[in-house]
Motif scaffolding. Sequence first.
Motif, mmCIF file in Angstrom:
data_model
loop_
_atom_site.group_PDB
_atom_site.id
_atom_site.type_symbol
_atom_site.label_atom_id
_atom_site.label_comp_id
_atom_site.label_asym_id
_atom_site.label_seq_id
_atom_site.Cartn_x
_atom_site.Cartn_y
_atom_site.Cartn_z
ATOM 1 N N ALA A 35 1.001 -1.452 0.007
ATOM 2 C CA ALA A 35 0.178 0.008 0.062
ATOM 3 C C ALA A 35 1.198 1.229 0.121
ATOM 4 O O ALA A 35 0.451 2.378 -0.928
ATOM 5 N N ALA A 36 2.202 1.045 1.459
ATOM 6 C CA ALA A 36 3.010 2.625 0.632
ATOM 7 C C ALA A 36 3.517 2.695 -0.503
ATOM 8 O O ALA A 36 3.734 3.389 -0.631
ATOM 9 N N LEU A 37 4.023 1.471 -1.362
ATOM 10 C CA LEU A 37 4.777 1.551 -2.912
ATOM 11 C C LEU A 37 3.725 2.752 -3.253
ATOM 12 O O LEU A 37 4.431 2.911 -4.129
ATOM 13 N N ALA A 38 2.086 2.322 -3.088
ATOM 14 C CA ALA A 38 1.687 2.571 -4.057
ATOM 15 C C ALA A 38 1.003 3.589 -4.053
ATOM 16 O O ALA A 38 0.983 4.155 -5.286
ATOM 17 N N GLN A 39 0.631 4.469 -3.003
ATOM 18 C CA GLN A 39 0.417 5.731 -3.303
ATOM 19 C C GLN A 39 1.996 6.185 -3.631
ATOM 20 O O GLN A 39 2.025 7.378 -3.819
ATOM 21 N N ARG A 40 3.289 5.475 -3.241
ATOM 22 C CA ARG A 40 4.324 6.302 -3.722
ATOM 23 C C ARG A 40 4.079 6.418 -5.433
ATOM 24 O O ARG A 40 4.628 7.983 -6.081
ATOM 25 N N LEU A 41 3.771 5.452 -6.338
ATOM 26 C CA LEU A 41 3.976 5.447 -7.140
ATOM 27 C C LEU A 41 2.733 6.191 -8.097
ATOM 28 O O LEU A 41 2.957 6.983 -8.697
ATOM 29 N N VAL A 42 1.506 7.178 -7.453
ATOM 30 C CA VAL A 42 0.508 7.359 -7.528
ATOM 31 C C VAL A 42 0.690 8.726 -7.594
ATOM 32 O O VAL A 42 0.834 9.891 -8.314
ATOM 33 N N ASP A 43 2.093 9.214 -6.399
ATOM 34 C CA ASP A 43 2.459 10.741 -6.062
ATOM 35 C C ASP A 43 3.192 11.339 -7.298
ATOM 36 O O ASP A 43 3.475 11.818 -7.305
#
Length: 479
Positions: free
Chosen positions: A437-445
Amino acid sequence: MKVEFLGAAGEVTGSCCLVEINGMRLLLDCGLIQGSRADEARNAQDFAFDPTRLDAVVLSHAHIDHSGRLPLLVRRGYRGPIYTHRATRGLCRVLLPDSASLSRRDAELESRRRARKGLPPVEPLYGADDVADTLRQFRSLDFDAWQDLLPGVRLRLHEAGHILGAASIELELTHDGLRRTLIYSGDLGSYDMPIVRDPAAITKADALIMESTYGDRDHRSHEATLAELKDILTSADHDAGNIIIPAFAVGRTQDLLYLFGKHWDDWGMERWKVYLDSPMAIQASQLYISHSELHDEETRELSTAKSFMPPLPNLTLCKSPEESMRLNHVRSGAIIIAGSGMCSGGRVLHHLKHNVWRPECHIVIVGFQARGTLGRRLVERQPWVRIHGEAMRVEAQVHTVGGMSAHAGQRELLRWYGSFEPAPPTWLIHGEPAARAALAQRLVDDFGTAVTEPAHGDGIDLVTLEGLHGHPTAAASAS
Ligand SMILES: [Zn+2]
Ligand SMILES: [Zn+2]
Protein backbone atom coordinates in the motif's frame (compact mmCIF):
# COMPACT_ATOMS: atom_id res chain seq x y z
CA MET A 1 -5.00 -12.26 -23.50
CA LYS A 2 -4.96 -12.06 -19.71
CA VAL A 3 -3.05 -12.64 -16.49
CA GLU A 4 -4.33 -14.26 -13.31
CA PHE A 5 -2.65 -13.79 -9.92
CA LEU A 6 -2.42 -17.15 -8.19
CA GLY A 7 0.12 -16.43 -5.47
CA ALA A 8 2.02 -13.74 -3.58
CA ALA A 9 -1.02 -11.46 -3.89
CA GLY A 10 -1.04 -9.59 -0.59
CA GLU A 11 1.78 -11.72 0.81
CA VAL A 12 5.43 -12.33 0.03
CA THR A 13 5.75 -16.04 -0.69
CA GLY A 14 4.16 -18.46 -3.15
CA SER A 15 4.75 -16.45 -6.35
CA CYS A 16 2.63 -17.70 -9.27
CA CYS A 17 0.99 -15.93 -12.23
CA LEU A 18 -0.93 -17.55 -15.08
CA VAL A 19 -0.82 -15.89 -18.52
CA GLU A 20 -3.38 -16.92 -21.14
CA ILE A 21 -2.95 -16.03 -24.79
CA ASN A 22 -4.15 -17.52 -28.09
CA GLY A 23 -5.67 -20.44 -26.18
CA MET A 24 -2.31 -21.24 -24.58
CA ARG A 25 -1.34 -21.08 -20.94
CA LEU A 26 1.94 -19.97 -19.55
CA LEU A 27 2.99 -19.89 -15.90
CA LEU A 28 5.36 -17.32 -14.37
CA ASP A 29 6.98 -18.83 -11.26
CA CYS A 30 5.53 -21.60 -9.13
CA GLY A 31 6.76 -20.85 -5.63
CA LEU A 32 6.29 -22.41 -2.25
CA ILE A 33 4.18 -20.65 0.38
CA GLN A 34 6.35 -20.19 3.46
CA GLY A 35 5.37 -19.11 6.96
CA SER A 36 3.14 -20.58 9.63
CA ARG A 37 1.93 -24.18 9.44
CA ALA A 38 -1.52 -22.98 8.34
CA ASP A 39 0.06 -20.92 5.53
CA GLU A 40 2.22 -23.82 4.41
CA ALA A 41 -0.71 -26.23 4.37
CA ARG A 42 -1.97 -24.27 1.31
CA ASN A 43 0.93 -25.67 -0.73
CA ALA A 44 -0.79 -29.04 -1.03
CA GLN A 45 -4.06 -27.59 -2.38
CA ASP A 46 -5.01 -28.16 -6.02
CA PHE A 47 -3.62 -25.69 -8.52
CA ALA A 48 -6.23 -23.29 -9.89
CA PHE A 49 -5.48 -24.70 -13.37
CA ASP A 50 -4.84 -28.11 -14.86
CA PRO A 51 -1.04 -28.69 -14.86
CA THR A 52 -1.35 -31.08 -17.83
CA ARG A 53 -2.81 -28.24 -19.91
CA LEU A 54 0.02 -25.74 -19.37
CA ASP A 55 2.17 -24.95 -22.41
CA ALA A 56 5.23 -23.38 -20.81
CA VAL A 57 6.68 -22.19 -17.51
CA VAL A 58 9.12 -19.32 -16.96
CA LEU A 59 11.05 -19.12 -13.70
CA SER A 60 12.42 -15.74 -12.55
CA HIS A 61 14.99 -17.04 -10.04
CA ALA A 62 15.94 -19.94 -7.83
CA HIS A 63 14.55 -18.88 -4.44
CA ILE A 64 12.08 -21.47 -3.17
CA ASP A 65 9.24 -18.95 -2.84
CA HIS A 66 9.43 -18.78 -6.67
CA SER A 67 10.59 -22.29 -7.65
CA GLY A 68 9.47 -24.53 -4.79
CA ARG A 69 6.23 -25.90 -6.22
CA LEU A 70 7.66 -26.71 -9.67
CA PRO A 71 8.25 -30.36 -8.66
CA LEU A 72 4.62 -30.52 -7.49
CA LEU A 73 3.54 -29.15 -10.87
CA VAL A 74 5.53 -31.91 -12.56
CA ARG A 75 4.24 -34.54 -10.15
CA ARG A 76 0.71 -33.47 -11.08
CA GLY A 77 1.36 -33.89 -14.77
CA TYR A 78 3.22 -30.91 -16.27
CA ARG A 79 5.63 -32.22 -18.93
CA GLY A 80 6.57 -29.03 -20.80
CA PRO A 81 9.62 -26.76 -20.74
CA ILE A 82 10.68 -24.62 -17.78
CA TYR A 83 12.62 -21.63 -19.12
CA THR A 84 15.04 -19.85 -16.85
CA HIS A 85 18.51 -18.31 -16.69
CA ARG A 86 21.30 -20.92 -16.82
CA ALA A 87 22.60 -19.89 -13.36
CA THR A 88 19.11 -20.36 -11.91
CA ARG A 89 19.06 -23.86 -13.33
CA GLY A 90 22.34 -24.55 -11.50
CA LEU A 91 21.02 -23.12 -8.23
CA CYS A 92 17.79 -25.13 -8.53
CA ARG A 93 19.89 -28.30 -8.74
CA VAL A 94 21.03 -27.36 -5.23
CA LEU A 95 17.82 -25.93 -3.76
CA LEU A 96 15.05 -28.21 -5.06
CA PRO A 97 16.48 -31.52 -3.72
CA ASP A 98 16.73 -29.83 -0.33
CA SER A 99 13.14 -28.66 -0.62
CA ALA A 100 12.12 -32.27 -1.30
CA SER A 101 13.86 -33.52 1.82
CA LEU A 102 12.34 -30.72 3.93
CA SER A 103 8.93 -31.67 2.58
CA ARG A 104 9.57 -35.32 3.50
CA ARG A 105 10.59 -34.32 7.03
CA ASP A 106 7.56 -32.04 7.45
CA ALA A 107 5.25 -34.82 6.28
CA GLU A 108 6.79 -37.25 8.78
CA LEU A 109 6.32 -34.79 11.64
CA GLU A 110 2.75 -33.99 10.62
CA SER A 111 1.92 -37.69 10.22
CA ARG A 112 3.16 -38.40 13.75
CA ARG A 113 1.03 -35.52 15.05
CA ARG A 114 -1.98 -36.90 13.19
CA ALA A 115 -1.36 -40.46 14.34
CA ARG A 116 -1.78 -39.31 17.94
CA LYS A 117 -5.26 -38.07 16.98
CA GLY A 118 -6.09 -41.26 15.12
CA LEU A 119 -5.87 -39.50 11.71
CA PRO A 120 -4.32 -41.01 8.55
CA PRO A 121 -0.76 -39.91 7.58
CA VAL A 122 -0.01 -37.16 5.05
CA GLU A 123 2.17 -37.47 1.93
CA PRO A 124 5.19 -35.21 1.27
CA LEU A 125 4.46 -32.53 -1.36
CA TYR A 126 6.97 -34.21 -3.65
CA GLY A 127 10.02 -36.42 -3.61
CA ALA A 128 13.52 -36.63 -5.07
CA ASP A 129 12.15 -38.34 -8.23
CA ASP A 130 9.84 -35.42 -8.94
CA VAL A 131 12.78 -33.03 -8.52
CA ALA A 132 14.89 -35.06 -10.94
CA ASP A 133 12.04 -35.00 -13.50
CA THR A 134 11.61 -31.25 -13.00
CA LEU A 135 15.28 -30.48 -13.53
CA ARG A 136 15.19 -32.41 -16.82
CA GLN A 137 12.47 -30.03 -18.04
CA PHE A 138 14.62 -26.92 -17.49
CA ARG A 139 15.74 -24.94 -20.57
CA SER A 140 18.66 -22.55 -20.03
CA LEU A 141 18.58 -18.95 -21.22
CA ASP A 142 20.94 -15.98 -21.00
CA PHE A 143 20.08 -12.38 -20.18
CA ASP A 144 18.96 -9.99 -22.95
CA ALA A 145 18.46 -12.62 -25.69
CA TRP A 146 15.01 -13.09 -27.24
CA GLN A 147 13.54 -16.56 -27.18
CA ASP A 148 10.48 -17.70 -29.11
CA LEU A 149 8.34 -19.46 -26.55
CA LEU A 150 5.00 -20.23 -28.17
CA PRO A 151 3.16 -18.90 -31.25
CA GLY A 152 2.71 -15.18 -30.51
CA VAL A 153 4.87 -15.26 -27.38
CA ARG A 154 8.48 -14.11 -27.14
CA LEU A 155 10.52 -14.01 -23.96
CA ARG A 156 13.53 -12.03 -22.81
CA LEU A 157 15.22 -12.09 -19.39
CA HIS A 158 16.69 -8.95 -17.82
CA GLU A 159 19.17 -8.77 -14.93
CA ALA A 160 17.19 -8.23 -11.70
CA GLY A 161 20.27 -7.78 -9.47
CA HIS A 162 18.75 -9.92 -6.69
CA ILE A 163 20.69 -13.20 -6.59
CA LEU A 164 22.82 -15.00 -9.16
CA GLY A 165 20.76 -15.50 -12.33
CA ALA A 166 17.72 -13.63 -11.00
CA ALA A 167 15.71 -12.14 -13.84
CA SER A 168 12.89 -9.78 -14.62
CA ILE A 169 10.75 -11.40 -17.29
CA GLU A 170 9.69 -9.60 -20.46
CA LEU A 171 6.91 -11.22 -22.49
CA GLU A 172 6.01 -9.89 -25.90
CA LEU A 173 2.50 -11.14 -26.63
CA THR A 174 0.81 -10.88 -30.01
CA HIS A 175 -2.86 -11.70 -30.58
CA ASP A 176 -5.02 -10.67 -33.57
CA GLY A 177 -2.50 -8.03 -34.59
CA LEU A 178 -2.41 -6.51 -31.09
CA ARG A 179 1.04 -6.55 -29.47
CA ARG A 180 1.50 -6.17 -25.71
CA THR A 181 4.65 -6.05 -23.61
CA LEU A 182 4.20 -7.52 -20.14
CA ILE A 183 7.00 -7.06 -17.61
CA TYR A 184 7.15 -9.22 -14.50
CA SER A 185 9.79 -7.72 -12.21
CA GLY A 186 10.59 -10.89 -10.28
CA ASP A 187 12.47 -10.00 -7.09
CA LEU A 188 14.51 -6.83 -7.55
CA GLY A 189 17.88 -6.38 -5.88
CA SER A 190 19.46 -3.37 -4.26
CA TYR A 191 21.78 -1.19 -6.30
CA ASP A 192 25.46 -1.55 -5.34
CA MET A 193 25.03 -4.99 -3.79
CA PRO A 194 28.11 -7.20 -3.61
CA ILE A 195 28.91 -9.64 -6.44
CA VAL A 196 25.84 -9.33 -8.69
CA ARG A 197 25.23 -6.46 -11.07
CA ASP A 198 22.56 -3.78 -10.58
CA PRO A 199 18.99 -4.36 -11.79
CA ALA A 200 18.74 -3.54 -15.49
CA ALA A 201 16.78 -0.46 -16.53
CA ILE A 202 13.77 -1.52 -18.61
CA THR A 203 12.07 1.22 -20.58
CA LYS A 204 8.88 -0.16 -22.08
CA ALA A 205 5.88 -2.00 -20.67
CA ASP A 206 2.19 -1.98 -21.46
CA ALA A 207 1.53 -3.66 -18.12
CA LEU A 208 3.87 -4.19 -15.20
CA ILE A 209 3.69 -6.77 -12.41
CA MET A 210 6.04 -5.58 -9.69
CA GLU A 211 7.28 -6.83 -6.34
CA SER A 212 6.77 -4.68 -3.23
CA THR A 213 8.52 -6.60 -0.44
CA TYR A 214 10.09 -3.48 1.06
CA GLY A 215 7.66 -1.02 -0.50
CA ASP A 216 7.23 0.84 2.79
CA ARG A 217 10.83 1.41 3.83
CA ASP A 218 14.32 2.22 2.76
CA HIS A 219 17.26 0.12 3.73
CA ARG A 220 20.22 1.80 5.35
CA SER A 221 22.82 2.92 2.87
CA HIS A 222 25.59 0.59 1.81
CA GLU A 223 28.12 2.61 3.83
CA ALA A 224 25.93 2.64 6.96
CA THR A 225 25.41 -1.12 6.62
CA LEU A 226 29.14 -1.77 6.43
CA ALA A 227 29.69 0.41 9.51
CA GLU A 228 26.89 -1.48 11.29
CA LEU A 229 28.46 -4.87 10.52
CA LYS A 230 31.85 -3.63 11.69
CA ASP A 231 30.29 -2.38 14.97
CA ILE A 232 28.55 -5.72 15.55
CA LEU A 233 31.85 -7.55 15.04
CA THR A 234 33.60 -5.19 17.46
CA SER A 235 31.01 -5.52 20.23
CA ALA A 236 30.68 -9.27 19.73
CA ASP A 237 34.46 -9.60 20.03
CA HIS A 238 34.28 -7.56 23.24
CA ASP A 239 31.50 -9.81 24.60
CA ALA A 240 33.59 -12.90 23.78
CA GLY A 241 30.68 -15.00 22.51
CA ASN A 242 29.68 -16.37 19.12
CA ILE A 243 27.86 -14.77 16.24
CA ILE A 244 25.05 -16.75 14.63
CA ILE A 245 23.85 -15.64 11.21
CA PRO A 246 20.77 -17.41 9.85
CA ALA A 247 21.05 -17.09 6.09
CA PHE A 248 19.55 -18.50 2.94
CA ALA A 249 22.00 -20.75 1.13
CA VAL A 250 21.87 -18.46 -1.86
CA GLY A 251 22.55 -14.75 -1.83
CA ARG A 252 23.20 -13.31 1.63
CA THR A 253 25.66 -16.08 2.44
CA GLN A 254 27.88 -15.25 -0.53
CA ASP A 255 27.53 -11.51 0.13
CA LEU A 256 28.68 -11.98 3.73
CA LEU A 257 31.69 -14.09 2.77
CA TYR A 258 32.53 -11.53 0.13
CA LEU A 259 32.33 -8.64 2.61
CA PHE A 260 34.33 -10.51 5.27
CA GLY A 261 37.10 -11.04 2.73
CA LYS A 262 36.96 -7.54 1.31
CA HIS A 263 37.10 -5.88 4.75
CA TRP A 264 39.52 -8.38 6.29
CA ASP A 265 41.85 -5.77 7.80
CA ASP A 266 39.33 -3.04 8.60
CA TRP A 267 36.95 -5.42 10.40
CA GLY A 268 39.68 -7.35 12.24
CA MET A 269 38.52 -10.59 10.69
CA GLU A 270 41.63 -12.44 11.88
CA ARG A 271 40.00 -12.48 15.36
CA TRP A 272 37.26 -14.80 14.12
CA LYS A 273 36.79 -18.23 12.69
CA VAL A 274 34.06 -18.27 10.06
CA TYR A 275 32.03 -21.46 9.60
CA LEU A 276 29.82 -21.99 6.61
CA ASP A 277 27.64 -24.71 8.10
CA SER A 278 25.50 -25.68 5.15
CA PRO A 279 26.26 -28.17 2.37
CA MET A 280 23.77 -26.30 0.21
CA ALA A 281 25.35 -22.91 0.79
CA ILE A 282 28.75 -24.43 0.01
CA GLN A 283 27.47 -25.71 -3.35
CA ALA A 284 25.72 -22.41 -4.07
CA SER A 285 28.93 -20.51 -3.27
CA GLN A 286 30.80 -22.66 -5.78
CA LEU A 287 28.22 -21.69 -8.41
CA TYR A 288 28.65 -18.02 -7.52
CA ILE A 289 32.39 -18.39 -8.04
CA SER A 290 32.10 -20.29 -11.32
CA HIS A 291 29.65 -17.82 -12.90
CA SER A 292 32.24 -15.04 -13.05
CA GLU A 293 30.60 -13.70 -16.24
CA LEU A 294 27.73 -12.49 -14.02
CA HIS A 295 29.94 -10.66 -11.50
CA ASP A 296 30.01 -6.89 -11.22
CA GLU A 297 33.20 -4.96 -11.87
CA GLU A 298 34.37 -4.70 -8.25
CA THR A 299 34.07 -8.45 -7.75
CA ARG A 300 36.14 -9.09 -10.87
CA GLU A 301 38.85 -6.80 -9.54
CA LEU A 302 38.92 -8.41 -6.09
CA SER A 303 38.75 -11.98 -7.35
CA THR A 304 42.15 -13.50 -6.87
CA ALA A 305 41.51 -16.85 -5.26
CA LYS A 306 39.90 -19.78 -7.01
CA SER A 307 37.84 -20.53 -3.92
CA PHE A 308 36.40 -17.31 -2.57
CA MET A 309 36.25 -13.87 -3.98
CA PRO A 310 37.94 -12.07 -2.32
CA PRO A 311 39.95 -14.69 -0.36
CA LEU A 312 38.86 -15.52 3.20
CA PRO A 313 41.62 -17.53 4.91
CA ASN A 314 39.73 -18.27 8.16
CA LEU A 315 36.79 -19.96 6.50
CA THR A 316 35.80 -23.53 7.39
CA LEU A 317 33.26 -25.37 5.27
CA CYS A 318 31.14 -27.77 7.34
CA LYS A 319 29.72 -30.44 5.10
CA SER A 320 29.00 -33.35 7.44
CA PRO A 321 26.60 -33.34 10.42
CA GLU A 322 29.59 -34.26 12.63
CA GLU A 323 31.44 -31.11 11.60
CA SER A 324 28.31 -29.13 12.36
CA MET A 325 27.80 -30.74 15.78
CA ARG A 326 31.38 -29.96 16.76
CA LEU A 327 30.38 -26.29 16.70
CA ASN A 328 28.02 -26.92 19.63
CA HIS A 329 31.07 -26.93 21.91
CA VAL A 330 32.56 -23.67 20.62
CA ARG A 331 31.95 -21.00 23.25
CA SER A 332 33.44 -17.96 21.57
CA GLY A 333 35.17 -16.59 18.51
CA ALA A 334 32.97 -18.31 15.93
CA ILE A 335 30.88 -16.73 13.22
CA ILE A 336 28.44 -19.43 12.15
CA ILE A 337 26.44 -18.98 8.96
CA ALA A 338 23.72 -21.62 8.65
CA GLY A 339 20.21 -22.13 7.28
CA SER A 340 17.35 -22.00 7.08
CA GLY A 341 17.25 -18.27 6.49
CA MET A 342 14.03 -17.77 8.48
CA CYS A 343 15.08 -20.24 11.21
CA SER A 344 12.16 -22.49 10.29
CA GLY A 345 14.40 -25.57 10.24
CA GLY A 346 17.90 -26.75 9.46
CA ARG A 347 21.23 -26.57 11.25
CA VAL A 348 20.77 -22.98 12.42
CA LEU A 349 18.23 -24.23 14.98
CA HIS A 350 20.96 -26.20 16.75
CA HIS A 351 23.22 -23.17 16.84
CA LEU A 352 20.44 -20.95 18.14
CA LYS A 353 19.66 -23.56 20.78
CA HIS A 354 23.25 -23.42 22.00
CA ASN A 355 23.63 -19.65 21.83
CA VAL A 356 20.30 -17.79 22.00
CA TRP A 357 20.14 -17.86 25.82
CA ARG A 358 23.73 -16.61 26.26
CA PRO A 359 23.98 -12.80 26.70
CA GLU A 360 27.52 -12.76 25.28
CA CYS A 361 26.29 -14.08 21.92
CA HIS A 362 24.99 -12.11 18.97
CA ILE A 363 22.42 -13.08 16.35
CA VAL A 364 22.58 -11.18 13.10
CA ILE A 365 19.46 -11.25 10.92
CA VAL A 366 20.29 -10.34 7.33
CA GLY A 367 17.25 -11.45 5.34
CA PHE A 368 13.48 -11.10 5.21
CA GLN A 369 11.61 -12.98 7.96
CA ALA A 370 8.03 -14.01 7.11
CA ARG A 371 5.17 -13.90 9.58
CA GLY A 372 4.95 -16.98 11.77
CA THR A 373 8.64 -17.92 11.59
CA LEU A 374 11.15 -18.15 14.44
CA GLY A 375 13.28 -15.57 12.65
CA ARG A 376 10.37 -13.11 12.75
CA ARG A 377 9.98 -13.67 16.52
CA LEU A 378 13.68 -12.90 16.97
CA VAL A 379 13.38 -9.72 14.89
CA GLU A 380 10.38 -8.69 17.01
CA ARG A 381 12.54 -9.11 20.12
CA GLN A 382 10.18 -11.61 21.74
CA PRO A 383 11.64 -12.56 25.12
CA TRP A 384 10.96 -16.28 24.73
CA VAL A 385 11.23 -18.57 21.74
CA ARG A 386 10.60 -22.26 21.25
CA ILE A 387 13.30 -24.35 19.58
CA HIS A 388 12.79 -28.08 18.97
CA GLY A 389 9.89 -27.90 21.41
CA GLU A 390 11.97 -26.32 24.17
CA ALA A 391 11.18 -22.82 25.49
CA MET A 392 14.27 -20.60 25.68
CA ARG A 393 14.87 -17.11 26.91
CA VAL A 394 16.40 -14.80 24.31
CA GLU A 395 19.40 -13.28 26.06
CA ALA A 396 21.66 -12.96 23.02
CA GLN A 397 21.70 -9.60 21.27
CA VAL A 398 19.65 -9.64 18.09
CA HIS A 399 20.68 -7.31 15.26
CA THR A 400 18.62 -6.75 12.15
CA VAL A 401 20.88 -5.58 9.36
CA GLY A 402 18.30 -4.39 6.84
CA GLY A 403 20.92 -3.07 4.41
CA MET A 404 22.03 -6.63 3.63
CA SER A 405 18.69 -7.40 2.08
CA ALA A 406 18.66 -8.90 -1.40
CA HIS A 407 15.57 -6.78 -2.05
CA ALA A 408 15.40 -3.23 -3.23
CA GLY A 409 14.09 -0.77 -0.64
CA GLN A 410 11.35 1.74 -1.48
CA ARG A 411 13.68 4.34 -3.01
CA GLU A 412 15.32 1.69 -5.20
CA LEU A 413 11.98 0.25 -6.31
CA LEU A 414 10.98 3.76 -7.38
CA ARG A 415 14.32 4.24 -9.13
CA TRP A 416 13.81 1.00 -11.08
CA TYR A 417 10.25 2.01 -11.93
CA GLY A 418 11.48 5.42 -13.07
CA SER A 419 13.20 3.86 -16.11
CA PHE A 420 9.84 3.12 -17.76
CA GLU A 421 8.62 5.71 -20.24
CA PRO A 422 5.70 6.29 -20.05
CA ALA A 423 4.77 5.03 -16.56
CA PRO A 424 3.00 1.69 -17.15
CA PRO A 425 -0.16 0.58 -15.31
CA THR A 426 1.14 -1.53 -12.45
CA TRP A 427 -0.06 -4.48 -10.39
CA LEU A 428 1.80 -4.87 -7.10
CA ILE A 429 2.48 -8.33 -5.69
CA HIS A 430 5.07 -10.01 -3.42
CA GLY A 431 4.52 -7.72 -0.43
CA GLU A 432 2.57 -7.73 2.80
CA PRO A 433 -0.45 -5.38 2.65
CA ALA A 434 1.14 -2.39 4.44
CA ALA A 435 4.32 -2.53 2.35
CA ARG A 436 2.55 -2.64 -0.98
CA ALA A 437 0.00 0.00 0.00
CA ALA A 438 2.87 2.36 0.81
CA LEU A 439 4.57 1.66 -2.53
CA ALA A 440 1.25 2.08 -4.35
CA GLN A 441 0.83 5.53 -2.80
CA ARG A 442 4.35 6.57 -3.83
CA LEU A 443 3.80 5.37 -7.40
CA VAL A 444 0.60 7.44 -7.57
CA ASP A 445 2.25 10.51 -6.04
CA ASP A 446 5.53 10.41 -7.99
CA PHE A 447 4.46 9.04 -11.36
CA GLY A 448 0.65 9.25 -11.50
CA THR A 449 0.68 5.48 -12.03
CA ALA A 450 -2.55 3.51 -12.30
CA VAL A 451 -1.80 1.04 -9.50
CA THR A 452 -3.72 -2.08 -8.51
CA GLU A 453 -3.17 -4.21 -5.42
CA PRO A 454 -4.64 -7.47 -6.67
CA ALA A 455 -6.14 -10.15 -4.44
CA HIS A 456 -5.63 -13.86 -5.06
CA GLY A 457 -7.62 -14.77 -8.19
CA ASP A 458 -7.69 -11.23 -9.61
CA GLY A 459 -6.11 -10.54 -12.96
CA ILE A 460 -5.24 -8.23 -15.84
CA ASP A 461 -7.10 -7.97 -19.13
CA LEU A 462 -4.16 -7.44 -21.45
CA VAL A 463 -6.37 -6.08 -24.25
CA THR A 464 -8.02 -3.28 -22.25
CA LEU A 465 -5.16 -3.12 -19.67
CA GLU A 466 -7.73 -3.10 -16.92
CA GLY A 467 -7.96 -5.19 -13.78
CA LEU A 468 -10.09 -8.32 -13.58
CA HIS A 469 -11.82 -9.39 -10.38
CA GLY A 470 -11.58 -12.99 -9.31
CA HIS A 471 -14.18 -14.84 -7.34
CA PRO A 472 -13.86 -14.14 -3.61
CA THR A 473 -14.41 -17.86 -2.98
CA ALA A 474 -11.20 -18.60 -4.89
CA ALA A 475 -9.23 -16.40 -2.53
CA ALA A 476 -6.48 -17.91 -0.44
CA SER A 477 -7.51 -18.68 3.12
CA ALA A 478 -7.10 -15.57 5.25
CA SER A 479 -3.78 -15.48 7.05
ZN1 LIG B 1 14.04 -13.98 -4.18
ZN1 LIG C 1 10.64 -13.78 -3.56
